[in-house]
Design an enzyme around this catalytic site. Structure first.
Site, PDB file in Angstrom:
ATOM      1  N   GLY A  65      81.855  22.351  69.286  1.00  0.00           N
ATOM      2  CA  GLY A  65      83.038  23.141  69.668  1.00  0.00           C
ATOM      3  C   GLY A  65      83.596  22.280  70.653  1.00  0.00           C
ATOM      4  O   GLY A  65      83.419  21.064  71.022  1.00  0.00           O
ATOM      5  N   CYS A  92      75.907  18.679  68.400  1.00  0.00           N
ATOM      6  CA  CYS A  92      77.199  18.341  69.319  1.00  0.00           C
ATOM      7  C   CYS A  92      77.320  19.394  70.507  1.00  0.00           C
ATOM      8  O   CYS A  92      76.369  19.278  71.462  1.00  0.00           O
ATOM      9  CB  CYS A  92      78.323  18.040  68.645  1.00  0.00           C
ATOM     10  SG  CYS A  92      79.405  17.049  69.731  1.00  0.00           S
ATOM     11  N   TYR A  93      78.179  20.226  70.574  1.00  0.00           N
ATOM     12  CA  TYR A  93      78.235  21.286  71.516  1.00  0.00           C
ATOM     13  C   TYR A  93      77.013  21.882  71.756  1.00  0.00           C
ATOM     14  O   TYR A  93      76.681  22.362  72.654  1.00  0.00           O
ATOM     15  CB  TYR A  93      79.748  22.189  71.267  1.00  0.00           C
ATOM     16  CG  TYR A  93      79.933  23.028  72.572  1.00  0.00           C
ATOM     17  CD1 TYR A  93      80.613  22.810  73.544  1.00  0.00           C
ATOM     18  CD2 TYR A  93      79.094  24.295  72.723  1.00  0.00           C
ATOM     19  CE1 TYR A  93      80.999  23.592  74.639  1.00  0.00           C
ATOM     20  CE2 TYR A  93      79.199  25.085  73.765  1.00  0.00           C
ATOM     21  CZ  TYR A  93      80.107  25.021  74.615  1.00  0.00           C
ATOM     22  OH  TYR A  93      80.387  25.606  75.791  1.00  0.00           O
ATOM     23  N   HIS A 184      77.448  15.098  64.057  1.00  0.00           N
ATOM     24  CA  HIS A 184      77.712  16.013  63.050  1.00  0.00           C
ATOM     25  C   HIS A 184      77.137  15.824  61.433  1.00  0.00           C
ATOM     26  O   HIS A 184      77.868  15.125  60.725  1.00  0.00           O
ATOM     27  CB  HIS A 184      79.249  16.299  62.807  1.00  0.00           C
ATOM     28  CG  HIS A 184      79.749  16.807  64.162  1.00  0.00           C
ATOM     29  ND1 HIS A 184      80.005  18.280  64.257  1.00  0.00           N
ATOM     30  CD2 HIS A 184      80.423  16.078  65.069  1.00  0.00           C
ATOM     31  CE1 HIS A 184      80.574  18.391  65.385  1.00  0.00           C
ATOM     32  NE2 HIS A 184      80.864  17.303  65.894  1.00  0.00           N
ATOM     33  N   GLU A 186      77.009  17.916  59.167  1.00  0.00           N
ATOM     34  CA  GLU A 186      77.810  18.627  58.147  1.00  0.00           C
ATOM     35  C   GLU A 186      78.738  18.078  57.454  1.00  0.00           C
ATOM     36  O   GLU A 186      79.355  18.298  56.651  1.00  0.00           O
ATOM     37  CB  GLU A 186      78.016  19.990  58.771  1.00  0.00           C
ATOM     38  CG  GLU A 186      79.085  19.943  59.743  1.00  0.00           C
ATOM     39  CD  GLU A 186      78.815  19.611  61.134  1.00  0.00           C
ATOM     40  OE1 GLU A 186      77.802  18.796  61.424  1.00  0.00           O
ATOM     41  OE2 GLU A 186      79.305  20.053  62.235  1.00  0.00           O
ATOM     42  N   GLY A 240      98.640  33.672  40.505  1.00  0.00           N
ATOM     43  CA  GLY A 240      98.486  32.897  39.221  1.00  0.00           C
ATOM     44  C   GLY A 240      97.549  31.771  39.511  1.00  0.00           C
ATOM     45  O   GLY A 240      96.961  30.970  38.491  1.00  0.00           O
ATOM     46  N   LYS A 397      87.170  25.792  47.519  1.00  0.00           N
ATOM     47  CA  LYS A 397      87.842  25.337  46.423  1.00  0.00           C
ATOM     48  C   LYS A 397      86.632  25.340  45.202  1.00  0.00           C
ATOM     49  O   LYS A 397      86.599  26.027  44.041  1.00  0.00           O
ATOM     50  CB  LYS A 397      88.729  24.163  46.388  1.00  0.00           C
ATOM     51  CG  LYS A 397      89.575  24.239  45.283  1.00  0.00           C
ATOM     52  CD  LYS A 397      90.989  25.243  45.545  1.00  0.00           C
ATOM     53  CE  LYS A 397      91.774  25.160  44.446  1.00  0.00           C
ATOM     54  NZ  LYS A 397      92.818  26.211  44.839  1.00  0.00           N
TER      55      LYS A 397
HETATM   56  N1  GLN Z   1      83.557  18.870  73.663  1.00  0.00           N
HETATM   57  C1  GLN Z   1      82.228  18.308  73.591  1.00  0.00           C
HETATM   58  C2  GLN Z   1      82.271  16.943  73.784  1.00  0.00           C
HETATM   59  O1  GLN Z   1      83.243  16.388  73.916  1.00  0.00           O
HETATM   60  C3  GLN Z   1      81.648  18.907  72.176  1.00  0.00           C
HETATM   61  C4  GLN Z   1      82.228  18.155  71.021  1.00  0.00           C
HETATM   62  C5  GLN Z   1      82.009  18.798  69.797  1.00  0.00           C
HETATM   63  O2  GLN Z   1      81.001  19.710  69.595  1.00  0.00           O
HETATM   64  N2  GLN Z   1      82.227  18.012  68.486  1.00  0.00           N
HETATM   65  O3  GLN Z   1      81.116  16.226  73.911  1.00  0.00           O
END
Ligand code: GLN
Length: 541
Positions: A65, A92-93, A184, A186, A240, A397
């Protein structure tokens, strides 16, 4: 009846991974990856109160996030997430949130920010990597995007992987199935990211891999029937293209002629498009469709408008006017017949990437751009007309294409290149006139036909011909001419976010130029656009 939940929710039928979304642009990719492993996943806002859930997930993923966990406005997860006693993966976040929950001093603003690639090294303990990294190389390229970092190891955790700048690139709990990673997995840039997520879902959460696209069809049809009830009627716009056709076909399977599809001919469609769409949707797919020919109104209104945004705005606004008129007619017809239900619902059948920017947690996931499909129409139909929204928009898609095949759509339609809502109007640079639209339309027809003849259509993400209204001098039959320039564009792309121009061989391009200058009156030059995206965009306006 309104908003009544369908009886059987997918999370009751399938082992479900819960993704709690903190607003990352990639959150939706997590549910998509799970589907790739035949696992059902549901994404909810990070603030979801967990005791309100009527079901239990087999595992929880906390997404990335844009916020910093220690900011005043930062979103936080319901502390009960650890009480569910299911495996957790923080990304991450999500990692920072997990650590922050355990102790506020666990997270700080980093000095070395990491954006882009980093080399990750999984830690071996008595010769073994952690089971999260099973089947992966010890050294893997991962993709990072963070400024904050863990200041120290949260209590009860140990490090399971490091990078040069991240001492705690991945951590795991000593005894519980709780994991957190700074990168990440994903995104496709993380090599082996899929395997890592699969390790989490299949080996750690023990999720049964029983979800299929066919079950998605059954589920969706059941969901629509329950929502709409035995008499409710639904309205939807179709273009379409594969997305709206798939959505319309699902509606048709669910409620037959109680679904009303409306297609607006804005005078800027491709050659024979309105007739073809009508034929496919009504004859082949049996969908209840009304085609409204509003070409004169659109082309008249476009006179004198040269600015691309103004064109888009005008077309969007006009589309809404015409659509509203049509709704009124359908409603009047319904009121005058013995058909029971009034139209109560509006179908929103767009793709996930189209809405990423506008629906992620708390509105914007740092807005990137707005999209014509998700613009004013649904809002007007719901707020202005009091219609309720049916959304069929969780797929990507390629998943929509697979679904289309499942529903018996013709392969040509399934693989059709995307076409913008404003159509050829934004492929005629500057002012749009009926003559220019016709020239661009003819040129496009020949270009696409030649691409098909060469068997290249499915290798290209999107191709079209545009018209440059400035003119060039040429010589035809010994006579001087002064005519329009056609710009050909064809791109290869994975997700339409970035793209490269398609590397046609020069003989082919020369043949296209010959065919277009011979067949399309008013054109004496053909050029090929070799710009990638970025810095270009796929369309020219
Ligand atoms: N904002 C947080 C950071 O900069 C998390 C970033 C993220 O989840 N990609 O570390």
């Amino acid at each position: 009846m309104a908003n009544k939940k369908p009886e059987i929710e997918p999370h009751e039928l399938y082992d479900t991974v819960l993704v709690l979304d903190f607003g990352s642009q990639f959150s939706h990719l997590l549910t998509r990856r799970m589907r790739e492993f035949s696992i059902y996943a549901e994404m909810l806002p990070c603030t979801q109160k967990l005791s309100d859930l009527s079901w239990s997930p087999v595992g929880i993923i906390l997404s990335g996030g844009p916020y910093s966990v220690y900011e005043e406005m930062a979103p936080h997860v319901d502390p009960a997430f650890l009480d569910l006693n299911v495996p957790v993966l923080g990304i991450c976040y999500g990692m920072q949130e997990l650590a922050y929950r355990l102790s506020k001093d666990n997270v700080v603003a980093g000095t070395a920010r990491e954006y882009g690639h980093a080399d990750l090294k999984a830690t071996r303990v008595s010769g073994h990597v952690d089971r999260l990294f099973e089947g992966l190389e010890d050294n893997m390229r991962v993709w990072m995007s963070h400024g904050d970092k863990l200041a120290k190891l949260p209590e009860g955790f140990h490090t399971i992987a490091i990078t040069r700048n991240s001492e705690f690139a991945a951590i795991g709990h000593e005894t519980k199935p709780i994991y957190a990673i700074q990168f990440h997995p994903e995104v496709t840039h993380t090599i082996g990211g899929n395997q890592l997520l699969k390790n989490f879902a299949v080996n750690i959460c023990n999720a049964k891999q029983s979800w299929t696209m066919a079950s998605f069809v059954d589920q969706t049809i059941a969901r629509i029937r329950k929502l709409v009830g035995p008499e409710g009627q639904v309205l939807g716009a179709v273009s379409g293209g594969v997305d709206s056709t798939v959505a319309a076909k699902l509606m048709h399977e669910a409620i037959g002629t109680r679904f009303h599809a409306v297609m607006v001919d804005n005078g800027c469609l491709r050659l024979n498009e309105a007739e073809q769409v009508k034929k496919t949707l009504t004859e082949h797919l049996g969908i209840n469709l009304t085609v409204v020919d509003a070409s004169v109104q659109f082309l008249d209104g476009l006179k004198g408008i040269t600015d691309p945004e103004k064109k888009r705005k005008f077309i969007g606004g006009k589309f809404i006017d015409i659509f509203e008129e049509e709704v009124k007619k359908i409603e009047d017809a319904a009121a005058n017949s013995d058909r029971a239900g009034k139209i109560e619902w509006f179908l929103q059948g767009t793709l996930y990437p189209d809405v990423i920017e506008s629906i992620s947690f708390k509105g914007p996931s740092q807005t990137i751009k707005t999209h014509h499909n998700v613009g004013g129409l649904p809002k007007l139909m719901t707020e202005g007309h009091g219609l309720k929204l049916i959304e069929l928009r969780e797929l990507f898609k390629d998943e929509v294409r697979e679904l289309g095949r499942n529903l018996g759509l013709h392969e040509d339609l399934v693989m059709r290149h995307p076409f913008p809502g404003p159509g050829i109007a934004i492929r005629v640079l500057g002012e749009v006139t009926p003559e220019r639209v016709e020239i661009a339309r003819q040129a496009d027809f020949h270009f696409i036909n030649m691409i098909r003849e060469k068997g290249l259509y499915n290798q290209i993400g999107q191709a079209f011909a545009a018209l440059d209204p400035s003119r060039a001098v040429g010589v035809m039959g010994d006579k001087r001419v002064y005519q329009y320039i056609i710009i050909l564009r064809a791109v290869q792309t994975y997700d339409f976010m970035t793209a490269n121009s398609y590397p046609f061989d020069s003989d082919f391009l020369a043949e296209v130029a010959t065919r277009i200058t011979n067949e399309v009156a008013g054109v004496c030059r053909v050029v090929y656009d070799v710009t990638s995206k970025p810095p270009g965009t796929i369309e020219l306006e």
